[in-house]
Write an enzyme that holds these catalytic residues in place. Structure first.
Site, PDB file in Angstrom:
ATOM      1  N   ARG A   1      -1.652  -2.765 -18.454  1.00 22.14           N
ATOM      2  CA  ARG A   1      -2.919  -2.034 -18.439  1.00 22.14           C
ATOM      3  C   ARG A   1      -2.837  -0.956 -17.376  1.00 22.14           C
ATOM      4  O   ARG A   1      -2.530  -1.245 -16.218  1.00 22.14           O
ATOM      5  CB  ARG A   1      -4.081  -2.958 -18.079  1.00 22.14           C
ATOM      6  CG  ARG A   1      -4.233  -4.151 -18.964  1.00 22.14           C
ATOM      7  CD  ARG A   1      -5.593  -4.766 -18.816  1.00 22.14           C
ATOM      8  NE  ARG A   1      -6.557  -3.911 -19.459  1.00 22.14           N
ATOM      9  CZ  ARG A   1      -6.714  -3.820 -20.782  1.00 22.14           C
ATOM     10  NH1 ARG A   1      -5.996  -4.556 -21.580  1.00 22.14           N
ATOM     11  NH2 ARG A   1      -7.597  -3.003 -21.304  1.00 22.14           N
TER      12      ARG A   1
ATOM     13  N   TYR B   1       0.846  -1.193   0.000  1.00 19.76           N
ATOM     14  CA  TYR B   1       0.000   0.000   0.000  1.00 19.76           C
ATOM     15  C   TYR B   1       0.881   1.242   0.000  1.00 19.76           C
ATOM     16  O   TYR B   1       1.844   1.310   0.771  1.00 19.76           O
ATOM     17  CB  TYR B   1      -0.879   0.039   1.260  1.00 19.76           C
ATOM     18  CG  TYR B   1      -2.334  -0.186   0.937  1.00 19.76           C
ATOM     19  CD1 TYR B   1      -2.980   0.616  -0.005  1.00 19.76           C
ATOM     20  CD2 TYR B   1      -3.068  -1.189   1.551  1.00 19.76           C
ATOM     21  CE1 TYR B   1      -4.309   0.406  -0.328  1.00 19.76           C
ATOM     22  CE2 TYR B   1      -4.393  -1.398   1.233  1.00 19.76           C
ATOM     23  CZ  TYR B   1      -5.014  -0.600   0.293  1.00 19.76           C
ATOM     24  OH  TYR B   1      -6.310  -0.809  -0.022  1.00 19.76           O
TER      25      TYR B   1
ATOM     26  N   THR C   1      -3.587   5.822 -21.842  1.00 23.82           N
ATOM     27  CA  THR C   1      -3.422   4.516 -21.240  1.00 23.82           C
ATOM     28  C   THR C   1      -1.994   4.084 -21.574  1.00 23.82           C
ATOM     29  O   THR C   1      -1.343   4.662 -22.450  1.00 23.82           O
ATOM     30  CB  THR C   1      -4.409   3.487 -21.810  1.00 23.82           C
ATOM     31  OG1 THR C   1      -4.353   3.541 -23.231  1.00 23.82           O
ATOM     32  CG2 THR C   1      -5.822   3.770 -21.348  1.00 23.82           C
TER      33      THR C   1
ATOM     34  N   LYS D   1      -1.853   0.405 -24.961  1.00 22.50           N
ATOM     35  CA  LYS D   1      -2.234   0.302 -26.381  1.00 22.50           C
ATOM     36  C   LYS D   1      -0.941   0.340 -27.206  1.00 22.50           C
ATOM     37  O   LYS D   1      -0.115  -0.552 -27.059  1.00 22.50           O
ATOM     38  CB  LYS D   1      -3.234   1.406 -26.734  1.00 22.50           C
ATOM     39  CG  LYS D   1      -4.554   1.279 -25.940  1.00 22.50           C
ATOM     40  CD  LYS D   1      -5.580   2.272 -26.410  1.00 22.50           C
ATOM     41  CE  LYS D   1      -6.915   2.085 -25.709  1.00 22.50           C
ATOM     42  NZ  LYS D   1      -7.040   2.794 -24.436  1.00 22.50           N
TER      43      LYS D   1
ATOM     44  N   ASP E   1      -6.475  13.299 -24.999  1.00 19.79           N
ATOM     45  CA  ASP E   1      -6.430  11.882 -24.632  1.00 19.79           C
ATOM     46  C   ASP E   1      -5.706  11.166 -25.775  1.00 19.79           C
ATOM     47  O   ASP E   1      -6.281  10.931 -26.836  1.00 19.79           O
ATOM     48  CB  ASP E   1      -7.871  11.377 -24.469  1.00 19.79           C
ATOM     49  CG  ASP E   1      -7.946   9.898 -24.158  1.00 19.79           C
ATOM     50  OD1 ASP E   1      -6.929   9.195 -24.304  1.00 19.79           O
ATOM     51  OD2 ASP E   1      -9.035   9.441 -23.777  1.00 19.79           O
TER      52      ASP E   1
ATOM     53  N   GLU F   1      -0.617   4.744  -0.448  1.00 18.03           N
ATOM     54  CA  GLU F   1      -1.473   5.921  -0.698  1.00 18.03           C
ATOM     55  C   GLU F   1      -0.677   7.196  -0.467  1.00 18.03           C
ATOM     56  O   GLU F   1       0.087   7.311   0.492  1.00 18.03           O
ATOM     57  CB  GLU F   1      -2.690   5.894   0.240  1.00 18.03           C
ATOM     58  CG  GLU F   1      -3.750   4.942  -0.260  1.00 18.03           C
ATOM     59  CD  GLU F   1      -4.987   4.895   0.615  1.00 18.03           C
ATOM     60  OE1 GLU F   1      -5.197   5.814   1.428  1.00 18.03           O
ATOM     61  OE2 GLU F   1      -5.739   3.915   0.475  1.00 18.03           O
TER      62      GLU F   1
HETATM   63  N1  DSN Z   1     -11.840   0.794 -24.892  1.00 16.43           N
HETATM   64  C1  DSN Z   1     -10.729   1.452 -25.535  1.00 16.43           C
HETATM   65  C2  DSN Z   1     -10.775   1.302 -27.011  1.00 16.43           C
HETATM   66  O1  DSN Z   1     -11.016   0.196 -27.415  1.00 16.43           O
HETATM   67  O2  DSN Z   1     -10.565   2.244 -27.753  1.00 16.43           O
HETATM   68  C3  DSN Z   1     -10.603   2.816 -25.106  1.00 16.43           C
HETATM   69  O3  DSN Z   1     -10.689   2.862 -23.737  1.00 16.43           O
END
Ligand code: DSN
Length: 418
Positions: A235, A54, A226, A229, A200, A56
């Site tokens: 993730r 933990y 994120t 990707k 984003d 925080e």
């Molecule tokens: N769910 C993702 C996508 O497939 O683009 C984005 O969060």
């Protein structure tokens, strides 16, 4: 209990599920544009002892003891994120892209404030103002979209809405927009409205890191992404911001939205960022783009219409209307043929979200497996033949057999059991 303990008994039920998922990833062609495969090193680090800790708070301001190495880890990860993207501030704690966007919005506006995001039906993300998401429920969302003729973002509309609505935030970045975004024009619109620009970059972060897609960082108050990707990490989420937004962003991530950060995931983010700083990451991103371009060309050759006519990125969006099939039918047929992809709305779609007229494909995961342009010719043929025979299960089964033997030419995690 350690697996070396005499009392250890394997959880056969769970291990069977894990082994089946590994088999699925190995034997199918992964074409979901938002997915990728992490390196074996990242897999190992994601399973590290930091899962037990933990922490925080932030380095030197924790609410728990024993955080000295968590501090070291988080400082290292922040530094790598700032270096990779040339950002003034990095928060590496968001559990996912949605919590990163939530923190960004709360840092830049108050509940009820107006903001401008991309229509989800035109390629925007759920958290860019969709009525079912926190973003459309907590804030007053307005939408821009793409032009009907070009299917490119309607920047004149963005400017007009910015002047009319005076949003507190303008969000750019998308989930199914295959083209480069003009951040300078979004900056102009934000300046005209007196708004903060939140970008984003989840889908194209890897290409930004490699310098193959324009960076939104100089133009935006806050950039969210994120890490799993095109960036090819675990993730998770990440926020970059100008120094002036650093405290607001940090306060919104913790204690505003999240509790304890996932330190084992942060360790894996540190490694992913280091991998992205290596020169061969640029080659990898270049190959993703070449593969997407080749896939687009071959699909057009096979008679498919692509939204906006093609791609500048890792993703292509097929308009299936001229083939008289829906996105849902296409997704099911591809799955039977051993290709994983997702149905997707296309701009001005008349079908419901659960049906759609589009199919989104991406090349990041296949490129990680080692496919190059000539391999994409075969992949495009698998896709086209499956879609042209989507009601014919025996044809789809034959393609599936070819897909399995094709996939095995590109080994995935050869040393792993699950
Ligand atoms: N769910 C993702 C996508 O497939 O683009 C984005 O969060």
């Amino acid at each position: 209990m350690s697996s070396k303990s005499p009392n250890y008994s394997p959880d056969v039920q769970l291990e069977t599920i894990l082994a089946k998922e590994l088999g699925r990833q190995r034997d199918k062609l992964e074409m979901i544009a938002s997915e990728n495969f992490v390196s074996e090193h990242i897999l190992r680090v994601t399973a590290s002892v930091f899962t037990n800790k933990y922490a925080e708070g932030y380095p030197d301001q924790r609410y728990y003891g024993g955080c000295e190495f968590a501090d070291e880890l988080e400082i290292l990860t922040q530094a790598r994120a700032r270096k990779l993207f040339g950002a003034e501030h990095a928060n590496v704690q968001p559990h996912c892209g949605s919590s990163a966007n939530m923190a960004a919005f709360f840092a830049a506006m108050k509940p009820g404030d107006p903001f401008l995001g991309m229509n989800i039906a035109h390629g925007g993300h759920l958290t860019h103002g969709a009525p079912v998401s926190f973003s459309g429920r907590v804030f007053k969302a307005h939408y821009y979209g793409v032009k009907k003729d070009t299917e490119l973002i309607d920047y004149d509309e963005v400017m007009r809405l910015a002047e009319e609505i005076k949003p507190k935030v303008i969000v750019c970045g998308a989930s199914s927009y295959p083209r480069v975004i003009d951040f300078e024009r979004f900056r102009q619109a934000a300046d005209r409205a007196g708004a903060a620009l939140v970008t984003d970059m989840a889908h194209f972060a890897g290409m930004v890191a490699a310098g193959l897609y324009p960076s939104p960082v100089p133009f935006s108050e806050i950039v969210t992404t994120t890490t799993h990707k095109t960036l090819r990490g675990p993730r998770g989420g990440l926020i970059l911001s100008k120094r002036t937004y650093a405290k607001a962003v940090d306060d919104e991530v913790f204690p505003g939205i999240q509790g304890g950060p996932l330190m084992h995931v942060i360790a894996a983010k540190a490694l992913a960022l280091a991998e992205a700083l290596e020169p061969d990451f640029i080659d990898y991103q270049r190959q993703i783009l070449k593969n997407a371009s080749r896939l687009a060309t071959r699909l057009v050759d096979a008679g498919f219409r692509l939204v906006s006519g093609g791609t500048d990125t890792h993703l292509v969006l097929i308009d299936l209307r001229n083939k008289n099939i829906t996105g849902r039918q296409a997704e099911t047929a591809l799955d039977k043929a051993g290709i994983t992809a997702n149905k997707n709305t296309i701009p001005f779609d008349k079908e419901r979200f659960t049906v759609t007229s589009g199919l989104r494909l991406g090349t990041a995961a296949l490129t990680t497996r080692g496919l190059i342009e000539s391999d994409m010719d075969e992949v495009a043929e698998f896709v086209a033949t499956s879609l042209h025979n989507c009601e014919d299960d025996s044809q789809l089964k034959k393609i599936r057999e070819r897909v399995v033997s094709f996939s095995r030419k590109f080994p995935l995690y050869p040393g792993l059991d699950f």
